[in-house]
Design a protein around this motif. Structure first.
Motif, mmCIF file in Angstrom:
data_model
loop_
_atom_site.group_PDB
_atom_site.id
_atom_site.type_symbol
_atom_site.label_atom_id
_atom_site.label_comp_id
_atom_site.label_asym_id
_atom_site.label_seq_id
_atom_site.Cartn_x
_atom_site.Cartn_y
_atom_site.Cartn_z
ATOM 1 N N THR A 22 -2.242 8.188 12.000
ATOM 2 C CA THR A 22 -0.952 8.644 11.308
ATOM 3 C C THR A 22 -1.023 7.915 10.116
ATOM 4 O O THR A 22 -1.475 6.697 9.892
ATOM 5 C CB THR A 22 0.258 8.025 12.129
ATOM 6 O OG1 THR A 22 0.530 8.825 13.161
ATOM 7 C CG2 THR A 22 1.460 8.162 11.099
ATOM 8 N N VAL A 23 -0.665 8.451 8.953
ATOM 9 C CA VAL A 23 -0.746 8.007 7.493
ATOM 10 C C VAL A 23 0.842 7.774 7.262
ATOM 11 O O VAL A 23 1.459 8.527 7.361
ATOM 12 C CB VAL A 23 -0.973 8.851 6.555
ATOM 13 C CG1 VAL A 23 -1.123 8.277 5.096
ATOM 14 C CG2 VAL A 23 -2.660 9.329 6.919
ATOM 15 N N VAL A 24 1.281 6.446 7.194
ATOM 16 C CA VAL A 24 2.542 5.924 7.069
ATOM 17 C C VAL A 24 2.646 5.662 5.554
ATOM 18 O O VAL A 24 1.874 5.132 4.665
ATOM 19 C CB VAL A 24 2.744 4.626 7.711
ATOM 20 C CG1 VAL A 24 4.097 4.221 7.496
ATOM 21 C CG2 VAL A 24 2.778 5.014 9.237
ATOM 22 N N ALA A 65 1.053 -1.186 0.041
ATOM 23 C CA ALA A 65 0.020 -0.005 0.121
ATOM 24 C C ALA A 65 0.762 1.299 0.257
ATOM 25 O O ALA A 65 1.833 1.087 0.646
ATOM 26 C CB ALA A 65 -0.914 0.101 1.076
ATOM 27 N N ASP A 66 0.453 2.273 -0.806
ATOM 28 C CA ASP A 66 1.273 3.493 -0.794
ATOM 29 C C ASP A 66 0.996 4.111 0.516
ATOM 30 O O ASP A 66 1.847 5.037 0.924
ATOM 31 C CB ASP A 66 0.845 4.222 -1.996
ATOM 32 C CG ASP A 66 1.288 3.851 -3.308
ATOM 33 O OD1 ASP A 66 2.256 3.031 -3.405
ATOM 34 O OD2 ASP A 66 0.492 3.824 -4.240
ATOM 35 N N GLU A 67 -0.210 4.292 1.031
ATOM 36 C CA GLU A 67 -0.391 4.846 2.071
ATOM 37 C C GLU A 67 -1.028 3.663 3.262
ATOM 38 O O GLU A 67 -2.032 3.270 3.028
ATOM 39 C CB GLU A 67 -1.392 6.097 2.110
ATOM 40 C CG GLU A 67 -0.801 7.215 1.368
ATOM 41 C CD GLU A 67 -1.914 8.386 1.069
ATOM 42 O OE1 GLU A 67 -3.175 8.025 1.305
ATOM 43 O OE2 GLU A 67 -1.425 9.526 0.920
ATOM 44 N N ILE A 68 -0.457 3.822 4.436
ATOM 45 C CA ILE A 68 -1.140 2.919 5.328
ATOM 46 C C ILE A 68 -1.658 3.570 6.827
ATOM 47 O O ILE A 68 -0.980 4.329 7.128
ATOM 48 C CB ILE A 68 0.106 2.192 5.934
ATOM 49 C CG1 ILE A 68 0.674 1.204 4.688
ATOM 50 C CG2 ILE A 68 -0.618 0.784 6.914
ATOM 51 C CD1 ILE A 68 1.897 0.439 5.333
ATOM 52 N N TYR A 69 -2.886 3.541 6.781
ATOM 53 C CA TYR A 69 -3.676 4.274 7.967
ATOM 54 C C TYR A 69 -3.459 3.559 9.279
ATOM 55 O O TYR A 69 -4.192 2.451 9.318
ATOM 56 C CB TYR A 69 -5.168 4.801 7.644
ATOM 57 C CG TYR A 69 -5.115 5.603 6.489
ATOM 58 C CD1 TYR A 69 -5.392 7.057 6.786
ATOM 59 C CD2 TYR A 69 -4.942 5.424 5.367
ATOM 60 C CE1 TYR A 69 -5.399 8.109 5.671
ATOM 61 C CE2 TYR A 69 -4.937 6.547 4.134
ATOM 62 C CZ TYR A 69 -5.148 7.866 4.564
ATOM 63 O OH TYR A 69 -5.102 8.923 3.766
ATOM 64 N N VAL A 70 -3.124 4.147 10.299
ATOM 65 C CA VAL A 70 -2.796 3.306 11.528
ATOM 66 C C VAL A 70 -3.466 3.992 12.801
ATOM 67 O O VAL A 70 -3.440 5.290 12.803
ATOM 68 C CB VAL A 70 -1.351 3.003 11.912
ATOM 69 C CG1 VAL A 70 -0.785 2.146 10.604
ATOM 70 C CG2 VAL A 70 -0.443 4.176 11.998
ATOM 71 N N HIS A 71 -3.950 3.323 13.723
ATOM 72 C CA HIS A 71 -4.472 3.941 14.938
ATOM 73 C C HIS A 71 -3.257 4.368 15.920
ATOM 74 O O HIS A 71 -2.905 3.583 16.895
ATOM 75 C CB HIS A 71 -5.357 2.860 15.756
ATOM 76 C CG HIS A 71 -6.487 2.494 15.027
ATOM 77 N ND1 HIS A 71 -6.608 1.375 14.036
ATOM 78 C CD2 HIS A 71 -7.776 2.935 15.395
ATOM 79 C CE1 HIS A 71 -7.681 1.422 13.604
ATOM 80 N NE2 HIS A 71 -8.739 2.271 14.208
ATOM 81 N N CYS A 72 -2.783 5.406 15.361
ATOM 82 C CA CYS A 72 -1.520 5.948 16.290
ATOM 83 C C CYS A 72 -1.408 7.390 15.983
ATOM 84 O O CYS A 72 -1.361 7.929 14.851
ATOM 85 C CB CYS A 72 -0.380 5.433 15.913
ATOM 86 S SG CYS A 72 1.313 5.748 16.407
#
Length: 407
Positions: free
Chosen positions: A142-144, A93-100
């Motif tokens: 956060t978007v990684v 994935a180009d962008e990974i949305y995480v609970h952080c």
């Protein structure tokens, strides 16, 4: 030509972190994301309603992750972040949305995923991460954005090459072999098949070592981890320094229920010699770092303090113990018998490794000044020689003496 130069581990994670607060206060770096896009996710501003945050949907079974070392160090909230990052990397994935809500924390956990999974050869750790906070006291996330070193098409092709090389490499060892036999097999395979090269492409991942056959310590250690895990042996990727400030990587393995250090890079004797010198003719593989303990490896290696490591105090599966070359004290008669036995069987080299420095110094003094001359005379008598050539190498830092006979 293999070559040794200082520093074989590049910085694993290149962090570019932008912190967005409600007022879009930028800390440290330029804005990396479109501001309109940043407000178009999971927020409510005045009368405007925005869609929910598209967190990574985790499908990987938790039990698949639970067997890995760095995952086991995390609390429950961090494990959820780890799972989301794992899923995103697996899907490229180009962008990974995480609970952080902390980009630094997300980046650290991404590094822990990569430590646990050398399989992710398409990501060497480069990342841009942006933290968001929605409203006063609202949800933080956060978007990684990982940096990938190959296209999806290249990833698929490289995976096929890695699979083919790994399958071929492991044909020589049975799944029914003991853990020690598997560890030794992988150790010897990597040392014999990979050349140390600072200029090798992709040298921070397993593609360089398994397919390109040229790498640095990161590639050596990740390849060892990858192959050992294919064989069912627990292996941990460890980073730190060696020989002073030089960045380095090696492994922890489990053998017989105990942890041991394994350093395949230092198992290559050519890596150890100074530039312009030649390797000793008896050494094609150095076994000094094949299942050694803390007391041994911490003389030259220092792991990063960021992660706790299990103690390695066992000696039962140390290479020299297994092969009868390890001595807890010095006995001159026994030493002469070992030398004579090697001469009668025309074996090389003869290795004496000692438990402590005092025993080693006593052995060095007596063997080099007395017993080796007695053994050399026996060699002359046996073959009718007028003179005998032999070489020796002593390594005080390893309490080890090596003798090579010229038959």
């Amino acid at each position: 030509m293999k070559k040794k130069k200082g520093g074989c581990l590049r910085l694993l994670l290149k962090f570019v972190i932008t912190l967005f607060a409600v007022a879009f206060i930028i800390v440290g770096y330029p804005v990396l994301m479109d501001l309109k896009k940043s407000w178009g996710i999971g927020a409510k501003r005045g009368a405007e309603v925005f869609q929910e945050i598209p967190y990574q949907q985790v499908t990987v079974p938790e039990e698949k992750l639970a067997v890995h070392y760095y995952y086991g160090l995390l609390g429950e909230e961090e494990k959820r972040i780890y799972q989301e990052l794992y899923q995103g990397l697996e899907e490229r994935a180009d962008e990974i949305y995480v609970h952080c809500g902390d980009a630094n924390q997300a980046n650290r956990i991404l590094g822990e995923v990569l430590r646990d999974y050398p399989d992710f050869f398409w990501c060497d750790g480069g990342v841009s991460s942006t933290s968001f906070e929605i409203g006063d006291g609202g949800e933080s996330y956060t978007v990684v954005s990982p940096e990938y070193n190959c296209t999806p098409e290249e990833k698929q092709a490289r995976q096929g090459q890695i699979d083919a090389e790994a399958n071929a490499a492991l044909q020589g060892i049975s799944q029914d072999a003991s853990d020690y036999e598997k560890i030794l097999y992988v150790y010897e395979y990597i040392v014999n098949s990979v050349e140390y090269d600072l200029e090798a492409p992709d040298n921070q991942n397993i593609y360089s070592s398994l397919v390109g056959k040229r790498s640095v310590c990161a590639g050596y250690s990740k390849a060892a981890q990858y192959l050992l895990e294919r064989l069912g042996v627990s292996a941990v990727y460890v980073t730190g320094t060696a020989n002073g400030p030089n960045s380095h990587a090696w492994n922890l393995v489990q053998c017989g229920g105990e942890y041991y250090h394994v350093d395949t890079t230092w198992g290559d004797p050519v890596y150890q010699i100074a530039e312009g010198e030649e390797a000793p003719q008896w050494e094609t593989i150095s076994y000094d770092y094949m299942c050694c303990g803390d007391a041994e490896i911490y003389r030259t290696h220092q792991p990063d303090a960021e992660y706790p490591l299990p103690e390695c105090t066992g000696m039962a599966w140390n290479y020299y113990v297994v092969n009868g070359m390890y001595y807890e004290g010095y006995d001159s008669e026994s030493a002469l018998n070992v030398l004579n036995s090697a001469i009668y069987e025309q074996r090389n080299p003869t290795i004496f490794k000692y438990f402590d420095e005092a025993s080693y110094q006593q052995a060095k003094e007596d063997i080099l000044n007395h017993q080796i001359h007695n053994a050399a005379q026996n060699l002359c008598n046996m073959y009718g020689l007028s003179e005998v050539q032999y070489y020796y190498e002593d390594k005080p830092e390893l309490c080890k003496l090596t003798i090579y006979w010229q038959y």
